[in-house]
Scaffold this motif. Sequence first.
Motif, short mmCIF file in Angstrom:
data_model
loop_
_atom_site.label_atom_id
_atom_site.label_comp_id
_atom_site.label_asym_id
_atom_site.label_seq_id
_atom_site.Cartn_x
_atom_site.Cartn_y
_atom_site.Cartn_z
N ILE A 16 48.04 39.38 30.85
CA ILE A 16 48.54 38.41 29.99
C ILE A 16 48.33 38.59 28.68
O ILE A 16 49.50 38.32 27.79
N ASN A 17 47.40 39.19 28.33
CA ASN A 17 47.03 39.25 26.81
C ASN A 17 47.34 40.62 26.19
O ASN A 17 46.85 40.91 25.28
N ASN A 18 47.99 41.37 26.90
CA ASN A 18 48.64 42.84 26.58
C ASN A 18 47.21 43.68 26.18
O ASN A 18 47.54 44.45 25.32
N LYS A 19 46.28 43.59 27.16
CA LYS A 19 45.09 44.39 26.69
C LYS A 19 44.91 45.44 27.67
O LYS A 19 43.71 46.22 27.78
N ASN A 45 40.23 34.14 42.02
CA ASN A 45 39.60 33.46 43.13
C ASN A 45 39.84 31.97 43.10
O ASN A 45 39.48 31.14 42.12
N PHE A 46 39.94 31.54 44.25
CA PHE A 46 39.97 30.07 44.49
C PHE A 46 38.73 29.76 45.28
O PHE A 46 38.27 30.14 46.25
N LYS A 48 39.57 35.03 47.55
CA LYS A 48 39.45 35.94 46.77
C LYS A 48 40.84 36.98 46.73
O LYS A 48 41.21 37.63 47.69
N ILE A 49 41.55 36.98 45.79
CA ILE A 49 42.87 37.65 45.50
C ILE A 49 42.49 38.73 44.33
O ILE A 49 42.65 38.18 43.16
N LEU A 54 40.30 33.07 37.16
CA LEU A 54 41.13 34.15 36.77
C LEU A 54 40.54 35.70 36.79
O LEU A 54 39.37 35.67 36.41
N SER A 55 41.39 36.53 37.31
CA SER A 55 40.81 37.82 37.40
C SER A 55 40.89 38.58 36.06
O SER A 55 41.92 38.19 35.13
#
Lengths: 95, 94
Positions: A89-92, A49-50, A43-44, A81-82
């Motif tokens: 990524i989606n500028n939110k 998380n992988f 978990k990063i 994905l976190s």
Amino acid sequence: MTKIDIVTNLYEKLGFSKRECANIVDTFFEIIKDTLEKDDNVKISGFGNFFVRKKKARRGRNPQTGEEIKITERQVLSFRLSQVLKDEINNKSKR
Amino acid sequence: MNKMDIINKLAADINVNQKIAKIAVDTIIDSVKKAIINNERVEIRGFGSFTLREYKAYKGRNPKSGEMVNVEPKKLPYFKVGKELKEMIWKDSI
């Protein structure tokens, strides 16, 4: 981007030799790989998380020939994905 | 295993203090993150690759209420497991 670019970034940040930086980057990915191989999740925070998932045996088809085949039980690696990175990524991120 | 565990393990493996190990881990993760955000493909041999995929807008449903909702277009990174790691994990189960 490949490993070399990450090594360059690390070189600029730490001021260690390129060789040492390459060693650090390799060790980092080795640690993650070893952990996953032992079925432990990685978990990063802020990234994702992988985790290793067990898949049951099932019947499948060869898409080319249509022939039915047995797919054996196996383990696969998944990445989730976190939410933080998803928003970034989606500028939110700025609410 | 979380980020702190990686930092501790890295510090022990390469024989540096935790402060340096933390900078190293943060820099590596940041590099990958920035590249993904910039729509750059990231490829780590033997580990895997990340590519940003674009998804179009669609009409979906709130699974709880059943209410129709408009889902906006979005970008999500896709992680493809590298061959070496895929086989390592797979073999484990046999």
